[in-house]
Design an enzyme around this catalytic site. Sequence first.
Site, short mmCIF file in Angstrom:
data_model
loop_
_atom_site.label_atom_id
_atom_site.label_comp_id
_atom_site.label_asym_id
_atom_site.label_seq_id
_atom_site.Cartn_x
_atom_site.Cartn_y
_atom_site.Cartn_z
CE1 TYR A 62 -3.34 -2.63 -0.25
CE2 TYR A 62 -3.87 -2.33 2.07
CZ TYR A 62 -4.10 -2.96 0.85
OH TYR A 62 -5.09 -3.90 0.74
CB SER A 163 -6.48 -11.60 0.65
OG SER A 163 -7.33 -10.66 0.06
CG ASN A 164 -8.39 -11.13 -3.31
OD1 ASN A 164 -9.50 -10.62 -3.24
ND2 ASN A 164 -7.28 -10.44 -3.09
CG LEU A 234 -17.62 2.26 2.74
CD1 LEU A 234 -16.66 3.36 3.20
CD2 LEU A 234 -18.99 2.45 3.40
N1 LIG Z 1 -7.31 -7.86 -0.23
C1 LIG Z 1 -7.33 -7.13 -1.32
O1 LIG Z 1 -7.03 -7.59 -2.42
C2 LIG Z 1 -7.72 -5.68 -1.19
C3 LIG Z 1 -7.89 -4.89 -2.35
C4 LIG Z 1 -8.24 -3.55 -2.18
C5 LIG Z 1 -8.44 -3.03 -0.90
N2 LIG Z 1 -8.24 -3.81 0.21
C6 LIG Z 1 -8.44 -3.29 1.58
O2 LIG Z 1 -9.78 -2.89 1.71
C7 LIG Z 1 -9.87 -1.51 2.11
C8 LIG Z 1 -11.10 -0.90 1.53
O3 LIG Z 1 -11.08 -0.99 0.12
P1 LIG Z 1 -11.52 0.22 -0.81
O4 LIG Z 1 -10.81 1.44 -0.41
O5 LIG Z 1 -11.39 -0.27 -2.19
O6 LIG Z 1 -13.06 0.30 -0.51
P2 LIG Z 1 -14.23 1.22 0.02
O7 LIG Z 1 -14.24 1.24 1.49
O8 LIG Z 1 -15.40 0.70 -0.70
O9 LIG Z 1 -13.95 2.67 -0.57
C9 LIG Z 1 -13.16 3.61 0.07
C10 LIG Z 1 -12.81 4.70 -0.94
O10 LIG Z 1 -14.02 5.28 -1.42
C11 LIG Z 1 -14.04 6.68 -1.13
N3 LIG Z 1 -15.41 7.03 -0.70
C12 LIG Z 1 -16.23 6.33 0.11
N4 LIG Z 1 -17.41 6.98 0.24
C13 LIG Z 1 -17.33 8.10 -0.50
C14 LIG Z 1 -18.23 9.16 -0.78
N5 LIG Z 1 -19.48 9.20 -0.26
N6 LIG Z 1 -17.82 10.15 -1.58
C15 LIG Z 1 -16.56 10.14 -2.10
N7 LIG Z 1 -15.65 9.15 -1.88
C16 LIG Z 1 -16.04 8.14 -1.10
C17 LIG Z 1 -13.05 6.88 0.00
O11 LIG Z 1 -12.53 8.20 -0.05
P3 LIG Z 1 -12.25 9.01 1.32
O12 LIG Z 1 -11.03 8.38 1.93
O13 LIG Z 1 -12.05 10.39 0.84
O14 LIG Z 1 -13.47 8.85 2.17
C18 LIG Z 1 -12.00 5.83 -0.32
O15 LIG Z 1 -11.12 6.30 -1.34
C19 LIG Z 1 -8.52 -0.91 1.69
O16 LIG Z 1 -8.16 0.21 2.46
C20 LIG Z 1 -7.59 -2.07 1.93
O17 LIG Z 1 -7.24 -2.12 3.31
C21 LIG Z 1 -7.90 -5.13 0.06
#
Ligand SMILES: NC(=O)c1ccc[n+]([C@@H]2O[C@H](COP(=O)([O-])OP(=O)(O)OC[C@H]3O[C@@H](n4cnc5c(N)ncnc54)[C@H](OP(=O)(O)O)[C@@H]3O)[C@@H](O)[C@H]2O)c1
Length: 327
Positions: A62, A163-164, A234
């Site tokens: 990350y 994961s995955n 989200l």
């Molecule tokens: N295992 C894997 O392969 C894998 C892959 C990807 C991610 N992950 C993990 O999962 C976590 C979450 O994944 P994700 O970040 O993809 O998912 P998420 O929680 O669905 O989305 C978060 C992102 O969406 C933005 N966001 C959320 N609500 C919003 C709104 N109302 N308006 C504007 N922007 C909004 C956030 O921005 P703001 O920060 O500005 O709120 C952030 O950039 C990561 O941090 C990581 O730890 C794991």
Amino acid sequence: MKMMPLERRGISNSRLVLGCMGLGGSWNSADPVTSSHIRQAEEAVEAALSIGITMYDHADIYKRGKAESVFGQVLKQQPRLREQIVIQSKVGIHLSDGILPQRYNFSKGHILHSVDGILERLGTQYLDVLLLHRPDPLMEPDEIAEAFTMLKLTGKVRNFGVSNMSPGQIRFLQSALPDPFVVNQLEMSLLRHHWVDPGILHINQKADLKDSFPEGLMEFMQMENIQIQAWGPLSQGRFSGKESDNATEAEMKTAALVQQIADENETTPEAIVLAWLMKHPACIQPVIGTVNPKRIIACKDAARQAEIMTREQWYTLLVSARGVNMP
Ligand SMILES: NC(=O)c1ccc[n+]([C@@H]2O[C@H](COP(=O)([O-])OP(=O)(O)OC[C@H]3O[C@@H](n4cnc5c(N)ncnc54)[C@H](OP(=O)(O)O)[C@@H]3O)[C@@H](O)[C@H]2O)c1
């Protein structure tokens, strides 16, 4: 409230996990970590703690290590914090360096080297949970077992997960490992709702499965007491207020429905989209990726909403997100 698999194993009772991929500035390793990145991490952790989030998700890749570095600075400033929280990180992905492509590596050498880097960046002696990030087609269970045994014996890692991964991959790796996997982290949300499909579309249905969720995964995780963590829960804000020029009709209708349920229940849309996952009997643990303190706090009510969400609301959200009726 039903206990989560991680809770039953005595590892964590945090209903939500703070995903730390958004910390540390840009993905360009040439951009240095600044004091504002550290302040952003402090504020995100403070907001998360204020709503009871005690588990934090990292990966060595990350922001090319910078997410862990800024989190390490937060731990340095608050030394007592380490014992109050559960830290999870992941290994196994090499990002492209512009010459070689992105690839996976579950070799013993890579796993051990990566964990040392993680511990150094976080400034901690141990990880509570280490996940293998994405299945490596060249993986060899015996080699992974050697690495995990060394990590356990040296006290660097307390628990392991993946994961995955599919049930078949988990069974394959697990055959050589002394300890059971405790987590499988998968992309799941109202947008990526296809994890529901194998259970309803594999029998007597002509429908094509749109996504590649393996049959029996949800059941296998529950039978093996493996915590399902949902990444991307989200849907990057798609159903909770983010403006989008390319939203489908189903997505727009679902966003309106999420808002309507939130209004009726006097809560936030974030709580509703997370509650939709958490209502599942597997006790799915969403890994929220927002680092905005206000949005983190907007997730506070998710577990309570999961408790009160009706079957009718759950199915109405699912059908709306699918854009087609149930068979
Ligand atoms: N295992 C894997 O392969 C894998 C892959 C990807 C991610 N992950 C993990 O999962 C976590 C979450 O994944 P994700 O970040 O993809 O998912 P998420 O929680 O669905 O989305 C978060 C992102 O969406 C933005 N966001 C959320 N609500 C919003 C709104 N109302 N308006 C504007 N922007 C909004 C956030 O921005 P703001 O920060 O500005 O709120 C952030 O950039 C990561 O941090 C990581 O730890 C794991």
